[in-house]
Scaffold this motif. Structure first.
Motif, mmCIF file in Angstrom:
data_model
loop_
_atom_site.group_PDB
_atom_site.id
_atom_site.type_symbol
_atom_site.label_atom_id
_atom_site.label_comp_id
_atom_site.label_asym_id
_atom_site.label_seq_id
_atom_site.Cartn_x
_atom_site.Cartn_y
_atom_site.Cartn_z
ATOM 1 N N GLU A 323 -5.238 5.013 -10.726
ATOM 2 C CA GLU A 323 -4.767 6.250 -10.106
ATOM 3 C C GLU A 323 -4.462 6.114 -8.604
ATOM 4 O O GLU A 323 -3.396 6.546 -8.154
ATOM 5 C CB GLU A 323 -5.794 7.378 -10.331
ATOM 6 N N PRO A 324 -5.378 5.519 -7.812
ATOM 7 C CA PRO A 324 -5.119 5.500 -6.358
ATOM 8 C C PRO A 324 -3.933 4.618 -5.992
ATOM 9 O O PRO A 324 -3.641 3.633 -6.684
ATOM 10 C CB PRO A 324 -6.413 4.900 -5.776
ATOM 11 N N ASP A 325 -3.245 5.007 -4.895
ATOM 12 C CA ASP A 325 -2.145 4.152 -4.419
ATOM 13 C C ASP A 325 -2.488 3.501 -3.084
ATOM 14 O O ASP A 325 -1.659 2.811 -2.502
ATOM 15 C CB ASP A 325 -0.825 4.923 -4.331
ATOM 16 N N LEU A 326 -3.721 3.699 -2.598
ATOM 17 C CA LEU A 326 -4.177 3.017 -1.382
ATOM 18 C C LEU A 326 -5.702 3.113 -1.322
ATOM 19 O O LEU A 326 -6.284 4.124 -1.718
ATOM 20 C CB LEU A 326 -3.591 3.694 -0.135
ATOM 21 N N CYS A 327 -6.316 2.043 -0.855
ATOM 22 C CA CYS A 327 -7.785 2.054 -0.783
ATOM 23 C C CYS A 327 -8.248 1.584 0.598
ATOM 24 O O CYS A 327 -7.835 0.524 1.072
ATOM 25 C CB CYS A 327 -8.364 1.152 -1.873
ATOM 26 N N LEU A 328 -9.073 2.402 1.227
ATOM 27 C CA LEU A 328 -9.706 2.022 2.502
ATOM 28 C C LEU A 328 -11.163 1.678 2.181
ATOM 29 O O LEU A 328 -11.915 2.527 1.675
ATOM 30 C CB LEU A 328 -9.626 3.206 3.479
ATOM 31 N N LEU A 329 -11.524 0.422 2.431
ATOM 32 C CA LEU A 329 -12.881 -0.030 2.112
ATOM 33 C C LEU A 329 -13.689 -0.170 3.403
ATOM 34 O O LEU A 329 -13.317 -0.953 4.284
ATOM 35 C CB LEU A 329 -12.836 -1.390 1.406
ATOM 36 N N ILE A 330 -14.778 0.578 3.486
ATOM 37 C CA ILE A 330 -15.642 0.461 4.665
ATOM 38 C C ILE A 330 -16.860 -0.343 4.219
ATOM 39 O O ILE A 330 -17.799 0.183 3.627
ATOM 40 C CB ILE A 330 -16.001 1.859 5.214
#
Ligand code: SF4
Length: 416
Positions: A323-330
């Motif tokens: 589903e997601p089109d971008l992922c920010l990983l902290i």
């Protein structure tokens, strides 16, 4: 004659380690030339963590593997986040209260889904305690008062090596017992070990609840009878529980029974159940999300206000459904537990990572920020597994920004 100036050595006492949820705050760290050269009072995991944070010196920012200026990376990350239709923010357990608050603010601004590494850990426990509540105590109370300590489905000797030494030291009248599917290193140092078959924890806990009401019930198993006797003979008991209990089908139901049972035991004694948390500040991530949004993990801002639904809005499942089109990983090491479907989707979408310099990301990111380490390069606040906030000190200088700084700058860029 040439003289060589020796680098100055500084020793910091009572420094906190955030390599696991114990957040031991009695560590002695020796710093030379802004690098940790020695630690004392750490376990092997803690020592390795301290040394790995200062012994590499990668670029502050990189775009598709090539070094770029921080400003350039901030601008590109902001544009990616602005244009994403269904972005997700994940991780947070290697951050601190400051970084976690900034992440929630960003999620709200870009209408993203924000989730923590609890999604692959104690999510079922959080769901259970939302249903039935929990009776809590601190690790300090356990150390001073507990006469019965139970490790159920967890192995702190391996995963949290100083947990027993710091919070459960031997004491007259204190019993330590382990309930697990295998005789783990923790079971070997316990006074009693009880074997439970895989997936049978719910059954055993239900028997214990029944025995509490009907102590002479003959249908109970021998294990349940032994445990019942030990639990009822205590004056202050605690069950620490972990992955063995929460990584099974319908785990939230099992934890629910455990929480109900320990609360019921309070009729004649003090009794608690506490989660053994893995990462340094995953308890802080739960807490910050809860006070900021009302929910501890899996929060979606697509409609402009927070919505919570484990499964629908938990990032590992969302990624597996593509589903997601971008992922920010902290803190990108938190994705190691993702399914292969989730990791595969992550490799196909733009990713932005905020990692400490020693971290190897399992997925090559589109934009990589290296950030200062809280407790070494920056001060901050982390929550120990019992939700006690522990201050983290700055003990070395660093040119890296904190994750808070990076997230704030992205927010400022988006608000221009
Ligand atoms: Fe660090 Fe955990 Fe070891 Fe304590 S037990 S020193 S917090 S890794």
């Amino acid at each position: 004659m040439m003289t060589t100036e020796l680098p100055q050595v500084q020793i910091y006492e009572n420094t906190a380690c955030t390599a696991c949820g114990c957040v031991c705050d009695d560590i002695r760290v020796t710093i030379s030339d802004n690098r940790v050269i020695e630690t004392a009072h750490t376990c092997e995991i803690g020592k390795e963590w301290f040394l790995s944070q200062t012994h590499t010196n990668p670029a502050v920012a990189a775009f598709e593997g090539k070094e770029v200026l921080l400003e350039t990376a901030i601008a590109r990350a902001s544009e990616l986040l602005k244009n994403a239709k269904y972005p997700v923010i994940y991780g947070l357990s290697r951050s601190t209260t400051e970084g976690q608050r900034a992440a929630v603010h960003l999620a709200e601004q870009i209408r993203a889904t924000i989730d923590t590494s609890a999604a692959t850990g104690h999510a079922p426990s959080l769901m259970a305690l939302q249903e039935v509540g929990e009776s809590t105590c601190t690790l300090g109370e356990v150390k001073q008062r507990a006469d019965l300590i139970v490790f159920w489905g967890c192995d702190p000797v391996t995963t949290h090596p100083r947990h027993l030494e710091r919070y459960c030291p031997p004491r007259a009248g204190r019993k330590i017992i382990t309930v697990d599917v295998a005789e783990t290193p923790t079971a070997k140092v316990s006074d009693h070990y009880f074997s439970v078959s895989e997936g049978n924890d719910w059954q055993l806990l239900t028997e214990l609840r029944a025995l509490r009401k009907q102590p002479n019930w003959e249908g109970a198993s021998i294990t349940a009878r032994h445990l019942h006797k030990l639990f009822h003979g205590s004056r202050f008991g605690i069950v620490f529980f972990g992955g063995g209990l929460v990584k099974q089908p319908f785990a939230h139901r099992t934890v629910e029974v455990l929480l109900r049972y320990t609360m019921e035991l309070n009729d004649q004694r003090r009794f608690y159940a506490r989660r053994l948390r893995r990462m340094g500040d995953v308890a802080g991530a739960d807490s910050v999300l809860t006070w900021q949004t009302g929910f501890p993990f899996g929060v979606n801002f697509a409609s402009g206000s927070p919505r919570y639904n484990p499964g629908e809005f938990t990032v590992p499942e969302m990624l597996a459904r593509r589903e997601p089109d971008l992922c920010l990983l902290i803190g990108s090491e938190t994705i190691r537990d993702f399914s292969s479907a989730a990791l595969s989707h992550l490799r196909n979408i733009p990713t932005i990572t905020l990692d400490s310099p020693g971290t190897q990301s399992p997925v090559p990111p589109t934009i990589r920020f290296h950030t200062a380490v809280y407790g070494i390069h920056k001060q901050g606040t982390a929550y120990r597994m019992d939700e006690v906030p522990i201050p983290l000190r700055k003990i070395a200088d660093s040119a890296y920004p904190s994750d808070y700084n990076v997230l704030r700058r992205i927010l400022e860029y988006l608000q221009k």
